[in-house]
Design a protein around this motif. Structure first.
Motif, PDB file in Angstrom:
ATOM      1  N   VAL A 107       6.350  -2.544  -7.116  1.00 40.27           N
ATOM      2  CA  VAL A 107       7.191  -1.343  -7.045  1.00 40.27           C
ATOM      3  C   VAL A 107       7.036  -0.719  -5.673  1.00 40.27           C
ATOM      4  O   VAL A 107       5.920  -0.581  -5.159  1.00 40.27           O
ATOM      5  N   LEU A 108       8.176  -0.349  -5.074  1.00 39.04           N
ATOM      6  CA  LEU A 108       8.181   0.395  -3.826  1.00 39.04           C
ATOM      7  C   LEU A 108       8.384   1.869  -4.132  1.00 39.04           C
ATOM      8  O   LEU A 108       9.323   2.243  -4.839  1.00 39.04           O
ATOM      9  N   TYR A 109       7.498   2.713  -3.604  1.00 42.21           N
ATOM     10  CA  TYR A 109       7.643   4.163  -3.742  1.00 42.21           C
ATOM     11  C   TYR A 109       8.131   4.700  -2.399  1.00 42.21           C
ATOM     12  O   TYR A 109       7.375   4.792  -1.434  1.00 42.21           O
ATOM     13  N   GLY A 164       3.982   0.329  -0.886  1.00 43.72           N
ATOM     14  CA  GLY A 164       4.097  -0.836  -1.759  1.00 43.72           C
ATOM     15  C   GLY A 164       2.900  -0.955  -2.680  1.00 43.72           C
ATOM     16  O   GLY A 164       1.757  -0.770  -2.252  1.00 43.72           O
ATOM     17  N   SER A 165       3.156  -1.245  -3.942  1.00 42.33           N
ATOM     18  CA  SER A 165       2.086  -1.292  -4.942  1.00 42.33           C
ATOM     19  C   SER A 165       1.808  -2.731  -5.367  1.00 42.33           C
ATOM     20  O   SER A 165       2.550  -3.664  -5.031  1.00 42.33           O
ATOM     21  N   SER A 166       0.744  -2.894  -6.145  1.00 37.94           N
ATOM     22  CA  SER A 166       0.355  -4.232  -6.593  1.00 37.94           C
ATOM     23  C   SER A 166       1.234  -4.748  -7.729  1.00 37.94           C
ATOM     24  O   SER A 166       1.199  -5.944  -8.046  1.00 37.94           O
ATOM     25  N   MET A 176      -2.113  12.292  -2.616  1.00 38.25           N
ATOM     26  CA  MET A 176      -1.105  12.058  -3.648  1.00 38.25           C
ATOM     27  C   MET A 176      -1.501  10.846  -4.482  1.00 38.25           C
ATOM     28  O   MET A 176      -1.946   9.836  -3.936  1.00 38.25           O
ATOM     29  N   ARG A 177      -1.335  10.940  -5.799  1.00 36.35           N
ATOM     30  CA  ARG A 177      -1.732   9.867  -6.712  1.00 36.35           C
ATOM     31  C   ARG A 177      -0.518   9.102  -7.192  1.00 36.35           C
ATOM     32  O   ARG A 177       0.531   9.684  -7.509  1.00 36.35           O
ATOM     33  N   PHE A 178      -0.655   7.775  -7.265  1.00 32.12           N
ATOM     34  CA  PHE A 178       0.399   6.899  -7.772  1.00 32.12           C
ATOM     35  C   PHE A 178      -0.157   6.105  -8.951  1.00 32.12           C
ATOM     36  O   PHE A 178      -1.376   5.902  -9.061  1.00 32.12           O
ATOM     37  N   PRO A 179       0.724   5.626  -9.837  1.00 29.08           N
ATOM     38  CA  PRO A 179       0.256   5.023 -11.092  1.00 29.08           C
ATOM     39  C   PRO A 179      -0.206   3.576 -10.980  1.00 29.08           C
ATOM     40  O   PRO A 179      -0.385   2.918 -12.005  1.00 29.08           O
ATOM     41  N   PHE A 207       8.858  15.297   0.516  1.00 31.56           N
ATOM     42  CA  PHE A 207       9.462  13.966   0.490  1.00 31.56           C
ATOM     43  C   PHE A 207       9.800  13.621  -0.966  1.00 31.56           C
ATOM     44  O   PHE A 207       8.911  13.523  -1.812  1.00 31.56           O
ATOM     45  N   LYS A 208      11.057  13.470  -1.232  1.00 31.56           N
ATOM     46  CA  LYS A 208      11.508  13.162  -2.586  1.00 31.56           C
ATOM     47  C   LYS A 208      11.293  11.676  -2.866  1.00 31.56           C
ATOM     48  O   LYS A 208      11.801  10.803  -2.160  1.00 31.56           O
ATOM     49  N   THR A 209      10.523  11.377  -3.904  1.00 29.71           N
ATOM     50  CA  THR A 209      10.124   9.999  -4.179  1.00 29.71           C
ATOM     51  C   THR A 209      11.171   9.257  -4.999  1.00 29.71           C
ATOM     52  O   THR A 209      11.654   9.760  -6.013  1.00 29.71           O
ATOM     53  N   HIS A 210      11.521   8.047  -4.535  1.00 31.85           N
ATOM     54  CA  HIS A 210      12.417   7.137  -5.255  1.00 31.85           C
ATOM     55  C   HIS A 210      11.649   5.831  -5.501  1.00 31.85           C
ATOM     56  O   HIS A 210      10.859   5.406  -4.662  1.00 31.85           O
ATOM     57  N   GLN A 211      11.912   5.212  -6.628  1.00 33.57           N
ATOM     58  CA  GLN A 211      11.253   3.950  -6.959  1.00 33.57           C
ATOM     59  C   GLN A 211      12.222   2.791  -6.822  1.00 33.57           C
ATOM     60  O   GLN A 211      13.385   2.886  -7.241  1.00 33.57           O
TER      61      GLN A 211
END
Length: 523
Positions: A329-331, A324-326, A303-306, A34-38
């Motif tokens: 940002v949507l990954y 969805g992050s705090s 998988m780790r996200f920042p 899955f290719k990640t887009h922000q």
């Protein structure tokens, strides 16, 4: 000749260096494909993500006081609804994808037309913030909501009134979900550590089942079978068997911080539905996304996200994963196209390390050319046909309750074990004496012949001695009137007398040997 130098040191052979990263499994390759887009700049924490059930499956993200719909092709916002007075907490598409309901922390629920963004209904009844709202899978007229007032409400959307007020939770209700197989069943999770199953057909508004997660419940979902429920709270994700009475099947404790959201993802072959398996995807404040195979009870990918993660969604067509992050940002992870998969060498996880091969189906030409004598290869599942149980004739007659015929049939077979087994079965059914009474002279002769041969055999004598006495009492008149039956009785008498003589001799021998053994034992 010169002497070798004393400072000579052996050279160590060079070892093959170990790879820094462990070898990826086929399923890890699948999820990594899955290719990640922000999608940045969403102002604040993304509280929920929900996909439309209809193609092309646009998804909605709630954040701050806005609800934004995104196109799955371009990943750009197609429309934004900002008519809320407080933070939007949850959103849910209706089963036809034409309407979407959203709740906010003011206690209000609004229903919008997806195309025109027109507010159609406003549902007011909660006195505290509403934390979740959910449409049933196959119902267009109702929805369920729960909030900080510890109440769960079942709404009639058309009239904007709550039909049921489900009471039982003692703290904030944070999440809920409808059963995929019944629109009358829903499950809710609360900060009181409990997860309750509700049936909207129950008039007294009491839960039909309750399980204790052990920590404040952040999210709860039904799994596709409808019989299992996954709950998230603390750093654990637990699987519960509702059909089994609320038994906990497994507890996954792979996260190091609170698990905030879970969803069901389907993984497998890119084309076709038959090659896909369900997984539970979880995200937490530790920034990790975990993929849990609840069929094999293990984590298959991580998988780790920042940033801390707050919500997750997976598209019904298995082509997109949104987190969805705090930090707003949507990954978005989109499945690579077939050409990209070929270039990167990504193989389907379905092979699970086995040799990749095309599955032969009855519609393929090769299926008919393989031959019936083809031996199974490594990785094939060989289905053994169970051997058909062949019943003996007397067993078939017993199944049909033809007792006398079963006894005559087994006497013809001349197998003493089978005969005694049938007699014991007839004794259990209380039909043995009835069968003896109904035997004709020829059949009675078969029975007397069997008794003559095996009555004195120790393993059968306990049953046959009693039966012999009963036969003589019941059929004495028939025996007196037949010379053949008299001969059978004479033979039976001789064998019994011979057995009695042998027993007397054995007793005499025992009387002689016993004192000798007693004397030898003293010495």
């Amino acid at each position: 000749m010169a002497e070798p130098s004393s400072s000579f040191k052996p050279v160590k052979p060079k070892l093959k260096p170990k790879p820094r990263t462990p070898k990826q499994t086929p399923e890890s390759k699948y999820w990594s494909s899955f290719k990640t887009h922000q999608i940045p700049n969403l102002i604040s924490s993304v509280t929920s993500i929900n996909f439309s059930p209809t193609t092309p499956h646009p998804f909605a993200a709630t954040y701050s006081t806005s609800l934004t719909l995104f196109s799955p092709q371009t990943l750009s916002p197609s429309s934004t609804i900002s008519s809320f007075s407080d933070v939007v907490s949850s959103a849910s598409f209706r089963c036809d994808g034409l309407l979407i309901a959203a709740s906010d922390l003011s206690g209000l629920i609004k229903v919008f037309d997806v195309k025109t963004r027109t507010p159609l209904r406003k549902l007011r009844s909660h006195t505290r913030p509403v934390r979740f709202v959910k449409y049933p899978v196959h119902d267009k007229l109702h929805l369920v909501s729960g909030g900080d007032d510890a109440l769960v409400k079942y709404w009639d959307v058309a009239t904007e009134t709550p039909i049921l007020e489900l009471q039982g939770h003692k703290d904030y209700v944070r999440s809920g979900d409808f059963s995929p197989v019944s629109h009358e069943l829903c499950v809710t999770g609360s900060y009181d550590h409990t997860v309750k199953l509700w049936d909207v057909r129950v008039a007294d508004s009491k839960s039909v089942m309750e399980v204790n997660h052990g920590k404040p419940v952040e999210d709860v979902i039904f799994l596709p079978s409808g019989g299992l429920v996954a709950t998230a709270g603390g750093n654990t994700v637990k699987i519960w068997d509702l059909i089994g009475g609320g038994r906990m099947v497994f507890s996954m404790e792979s996260h190091t911080k609170t698990v905030t959201s879970i969803c069901v993802g389907r993984a497998g072959k890119v084309s076709g539905e038959e090659g896909r398996e369900n997984r539970v995807l979880s995200v937490g404040l530790d920034g990790y996304m975990k993929v849990f195979d609840y069929g094999r009870m293990k984590i298959t990918h991580s998988m780790r996200f920042p940033a801390p993660l707050m919500s997750i969604g997976f598209s019904p067509d298995c082509g997109m994963r949104v987190i969805g992050s705090s930090n707003g940002v949507l990954y978005v992870g989109k499945k690579k196209t077939k050409e990209e998969n070929v270039e990167s060498g990504v193989r389907s996880f379905w092979s699970l390390g086995q040799e990749e091969r095309r599955v032969m189906r009855p519609s393929y030409f090769r299926y008919f050319q393989r031959g019936q004598g083809e031996k199974p290869k490594e990785g094939d599942y060989v289905v053994m046909r169970p051997k058909k149980l062949k019943l003996a004739e007397h067993d078939k007659l017993l199944k049909k309750f033809r007792h006398k015929e079963a006894l005559v049939s087994v006497l013809d077979g001349k197998n003493p074990e089978n005969v005694v087994a049938v007699m014991e079965e007839l004794v259990a059914r209380r039909k043995l004496f009835k069968c003896v009474e109904n035997l004709n002279n020829e059949e009675l002769g078969l029975l007397l012949m069997f008794l003559h041969k095996y009555t004195t055999v120790p393993r059968y004598s306990s049953l046959l001695m009693g039966l012999t006495k009963k036969v003589l009492e019941m059929r004495i008149e028939d025996i007196r009137g037949s010379e053949a039956l008299k001969d059978q009785i004479r033979n039976l008498k001789r064998s019994v007398e011979e057995e009695i003589r042998i027993q007397h001799s054995l007793q005499e021998i025992q009387g002689i040997i016993s004192p000798l053994l007693r004397i030898a034992g003293r010495r």
